[in-house]
Every structure is written in C-alpha cells, then in structure tokens.
Write an enzyme that holds these catalytic residues in place. Structure first.
Site, mmCIF file in Angstrom:
data_model
loop_
_atom_site.group_PDB
_atom_site.id
_atom_site.type_symbol
_atom_site.label_atom_id
_atom_site.label_comp_id
_atom_site.label_asym_id
_atom_site.label_seq_id
_atom_site.Cartn_x
_atom_site.Cartn_y
_atom_site.Cartn_z
ATOM 1 N N HIS A 97 -13.771 -2.429 6.461
ATOM 2 C CA HIS A 97 -12.599 -3.173 6.931
ATOM 3 C C HIS A 97 -12.898 -3.896 8.240
ATOM 4 O O HIS A 97 -13.739 -3.477 9.034
ATOM 5 C CB HIS A 97 -11.431 -2.196 7.130
ATOM 6 C CG HIS A 97 -10.119 -2.845 7.373
ATOM 7 N ND1 HIS A 97 -9.636 -3.110 8.634
ATOM 8 C CD2 HIS A 97 -9.179 -3.295 6.509
ATOM 9 C CE1 HIS A 97 -8.457 -3.691 8.543
ATOM 10 N NE2 HIS A 97 -8.146 -3.817 7.263
ATOM 11 N N HIS A 148 -7.264 4.351 2.459
ATOM 12 C CA HIS A 148 -6.761 4.117 1.099
ATOM 13 C C HIS A 148 -6.988 5.312 0.181
ATOM 14 O O HIS A 148 -6.723 5.216 -1.027
ATOM 15 C CB HIS A 148 -7.390 2.856 0.519
ATOM 16 C CG HIS A 148 -7.010 1.623 1.267
ATOM 17 N ND1 HIS A 148 -5.848 0.937 1.024
ATOM 18 C CD2 HIS A 148 -7.617 0.983 2.298
ATOM 19 C CE1 HIS A 148 -5.752 -0.096 1.848
ATOM 20 N NE2 HIS A 148 -6.824 -0.084 2.636
ATOM 21 N N ASN A 198 0.817 -1.220 0.000
ATOM 22 C CA ASN A 198 0.000 0.000 0.000
ATOM 23 C C ASN A 198 0.851 1.270 0.000
ATOM 24 O O ASN A 198 0.361 2.345 0.361
ATOM 25 C CB ASN A 198 -0.917 0.013 1.224
ATOM 26 C CG ASN A 198 -1.855 -1.179 1.249
ATOM 27 O OD1 ASN A 198 -2.400 -1.565 0.226
ATOM 28 N ND2 ASN A 198 -2.031 -1.779 2.413
ATOM 29 N N LYS A 206 0.468 3.769 4.601
ATOM 30 C CA LYS A 206 0.150 3.503 3.196
ATOM 31 C C LYS A 206 0.757 4.631 2.366
ATOM 32 O O LYS A 206 1.969 4.669 2.180
ATOM 33 C CB LYS A 206 -1.353 3.349 3.037
ATOM 34 C CG LYS A 206 -1.891 2.129 3.817
ATOM 35 C CD LYS A 206 -3.377 1.967 3.677
ATOM 36 C CE LYS A 206 -3.879 0.702 4.371
ATOM 37 N NZ LYS A 206 -3.694 0.722 5.852
ATOM 38 N N SER A 256 -10.870 -1.339 0.653
ATOM 39 C CA SER A 256 -9.530 -1.896 0.517
ATOM 40 C C SER A 256 -9.431 -3.116 -0.380
ATOM 41 O O SER A 256 -8.372 -3.381 -0.948
ATOM 42 C CB SER A 256 -8.983 -2.246 1.902
ATOM 43 O OG SER A 256 -9.805 -3.211 2.548
ATOM 44 N N ASP A 285 -13.485 6.341 7.136
ATOM 45 C CA ASP A 285 -12.147 5.754 7.102
ATOM 46 C C ASP A 285 -11.510 6.097 5.754
ATOM 47 O O ASP A 285 -11.956 5.635 4.711
ATOM 48 C CB ASP A 285 -12.261 4.237 7.280
ATOM 49 C CG ASP A 285 -10.916 3.524 7.289
ATOM 50 O OD1 ASP A 285 -9.957 4.030 6.667
ATOM 51 O OD2 ASP A 285 -10.827 2.448 7.903
ATOM 52 N N GLU A 306 -16.046 3.549 4.566
ATOM 53 C CA GLU A 306 -14.733 3.900 4.033
ATOM 54 C C GLU A 306 -14.925 4.789 2.821
ATOM 55 O O GLU A 306 -15.950 4.712 2.142
ATOM 56 C CB GLU A 306 -13.960 2.645 3.622
ATOM 57 C CG GLU A 306 -13.689 1.671 4.757
ATOM 58 C CD GLU A 306 -12.889 0.467 4.295
ATOM 59 O OE1 GLU A 306 -11.773 0.650 3.760
ATOM 60 O OE2 GLU A 306 -13.380 -0.662 4.461
#
Length: 388
Positions: free
Chosen positions: A132, A205, A43, A234, A177, A202, A173
């Site tokens: 997640h 990413h 990541n 990440k 992910s 979240d 998110e």
C-alpha cells in the site's frame, strides 16, 4: 493555472478523480439525484459499520467521555478507556500489547521510520513492490534505506536478504488491497528466521475476515510475526488503526513514533465502536464463510467471460480491464445496473492494469448477491463493447 493544466492532463489520461456524496442506508447508497446503488466497493466486509450494537456502544462512549479526547496521548489525552480497549485488542490478537493510531496511513507512514531507527543506522527495509502507498511512504522517506522485492517473489526476497550485512526487516501485507491475493506468510517467516530479519505485517484487509476467529493471518503463525498493524475502518466497521507486538516494542513506539506522539488521541466514539466490534467479531464464522463463498462465485462469473482476476483468493476481486477507459466503462455498466464498483487506475495500480475493484460484504443478502452475479455474467468480454 498550474493546477488547471495538471487537471487537464489527468482528464486526457482518464485518471482524474472527483468526490461523490452519498446518503447511506446499510449497503445502499442514495445519490443526490435520487438514484440508489448497492455498495460493492467499500471495505465494510462484515457489515459492522451499520450494526446497531456497534452504533449504540459508540454513542454510549460519547455520552460518557465526550466528543473528543482533547489532547495527544502523552499529554492528557489517554483515557482509561484507551488502555482498556488496547488491552482487549491485544488479547484478541494474541500479542502482549497494542497501540491505537488515527488511521492506517498515519500508522504505516510513521511506524516504519521509527522501526528503522530502532534497528540502527544501517538498517534496510525489504518491501513487497505492491504494498500500500502508506507503506511505501513510510519505507522510502525520512532517510530510511529500503528496497522493493517483486510481488510475492520469495526468491527475489531471499536474494535481497543475502545481499545485506546490516539489520533488515521484511515488510508486506497479508492481503493486498488492489489484487485481493495473499502473501505466503509461512514461507516469508521461514526466510526471515533464516536471515534474522523481523517481519512487519499489514493486516488491514485480513483482520476480522481471515484467520482463526477473524484474528488475521498472523494468528496462524503465533509468535513468528514481530510487528502487526491493521485498520479499524474496514471489517471492524469503525475508524482508526493499531500496531501490535511485544510490550517493549509498544513502549518504544510510544516514545519514538511521530504519528503517535504528535496527534490528538482517538475520540471516545472510536473506542466504543472498537470495544463492541471486539465482542462480536470472534463469533462471526458463518459470515466469514458466506463472504468467502460469495467471492468464489463472483470470481467464477467474471473469469467465465474471460476477465483476469489475478491471484485473488479473498473478498477483494479485481476485474482487470487494461486501459483506464475500459475500467471506467465497466464501472458505468455496473452503475447502470444499480451497483457501485469503482474503476481503479494508475498510479494506484500499474499502467495497463486498470480494473474494476469489487469489494464484497457479508451484508449483501442472497437475493442481491444473485443480482450482482447476473449483472457480472452479462458483462461484455474483454476488449469488446468497451472503449480503449
């Protein structure tokens, strides 16, 4: 004996995992047998984990402040550097305050119970089904009341918002992910406003990669997302996590979040790496554009063969193979061609959707990216030449 039986069952299902050790040189990973693989699994989206400036700042902080912080934040573990870096992070995010955590899992798993407590005993968390594992751990533990809504299904989310009478919080998110797709944050914020439910987002990413200057997708909706969290291991290239929001919220979490209260403060090296990353990330628009273009090319290559990449629109690209064995077969093909991409299997993803997860980095040069496209273009079509 029980452990052996459990491991045998995982073997039979094609779901047993093992740890592999590598020596890293940028995007290249050397195995103990001497083979070298190009990393398209991690990541480190901007290549900052190996950036000399990040490394130097981390080393500088160790030399100045030591290897460890020595205590939890509320004892004597808060260095002046913790406060300075948190203020710098909050300014980058456009929030009043931010608070550092040891990891993303620790943050999500302990922030959500603390926020449910703040909302009151009848509070209910409404969580995207594909969130997640750390979010699910925090939302469905410690007596917290929570329900899942179907992935990115805003009609289902609204149905759940209509049902409740007590305080609610929407949890999702910004980039998922395992699928690489995005939440429709503007629509979620509209729903949340309509029903008086704050949003917990979240950004693990997305932060560093998406949004203006890499400030995440919440930055596209200033003032409308109540709580954001993200990870620093990440795109930031370091380690740890953060939560950001109002000054009052951060003060509350400082007093009531177990994952903050009862753990040693992040060490100086982490602070130095974050400090340096905050200096460079806003200027990396060209790297972000190149990463997005590379991801588009990869999606087109695997879709042309017939593989489903879901709703991916980011640097995370699932190549959905179906069975565990088929996903492992794809992993083996790429590894034989010199690339490391990992097969993701249940319980991480739903049964029947095992996949190769490609996770791209701006550190991939054009030549290596071209080699990857060639390899992907030669994969056997789904269901042909792969076990399962």
């Amino acid at each position: 004996m029980l452990a052996a039986q459990a491991l045998d069952a995982l073997d039979m299902a094609g779901r047993r995992r093992t740890l592999r050790a590598y020596d890293r040189d940028g995007i290249r990973l050397r195995l103990p047998d001497g083979n070298v693989l190009v990393d398209v699994a991690s990541n480190d989206y901007l290549g900052l984990a190996q950036d000399p400036g990040i490394i130097d700042r981390a080393a500088e902080y160790v030399a100045r402040f030591g290897a460890g912080s020595g205590a939890s934040r509320l004892i004597c573990g808060t260095l002046t550097a913790h406060r300075e870096v948190e203020e710098k992070l909050a300014a980058f995010l456009g929030t009043e305050a931010a608070l550092l955590f040891g990891s993303g899992f620790q943050a999500n798993a302990t922030l959500l119970p603390a926020l449910a407590e703040l909302l009151g005993g009848e509070a209910e968390l409404l969580v995207d089904r594909l969130s997640h594992a750390s979010i699910l751990n925090g939302a469905f533990s410690h007596g917290v009341k929570a329900k899942r809504f179907r992935h990115n299904d805003l009609n289902h989310l609204e149905d759940l918002l209509k049902e409740g009478s007590g305080p609610r919080m929407v949890v999702t998110e910004s980039v998922f992910s395992m699928d690489g797709d995005r939440a429709d944050l503007a629509a979620i914020a509209d729903l949340a406003d309509r029903y008086g439910a704050p949003v917990y987002l979240d950004e693990a990413h997305a932060i560093g990669v998406l949004g203006p200057e890499g400030r995440g997708l919440a930055a596209e909706l200033p003032g409308r997302i109540a709580v954001t969290m993200g990870t620093l291991g990440k795109a930031f290239g370091g380690f740890g996590a953060y939560v950001a929001g109002s000054r009052l919220l951060i003060d509350y979490l400082t007093n009531r979040c177990a994952g903050f209260l009862y753990t040693t403060a992040p060490p100086p090296a982490v602070l130095g790496a974050l400090d340096a990353a905050l200096d460079v990330i806003p200027s990396l628009d060209m790297e972000r554009m190149r990463l997005a273009s590379m991801a588009d090319a990869v999606r087109m290559a695997v879709q042309a063969i017939g593989y489903d990449t879901g709703a991916s629109s980011t640097q995370i690209i699932p190549v959905i193979a179906g069975t565990e064995q088929a996903a492992l077969g794809l992993q083996q093909i790429l590894e034989m061609a010199g690339f490391l991409a990992v097969a993701i299997r249940p319980p991480t993803v739903p049964a029947g959707t095992s996949r190769l997860r490609l996770s791209l980095s701006a550190a991939l040069d054009d030549h290596t990216a071209g080699q990857l496209l060639t390899v992907l273009s030669c994969l056997p079509p789904p269901g042909l030449g792969l076990p399962g």
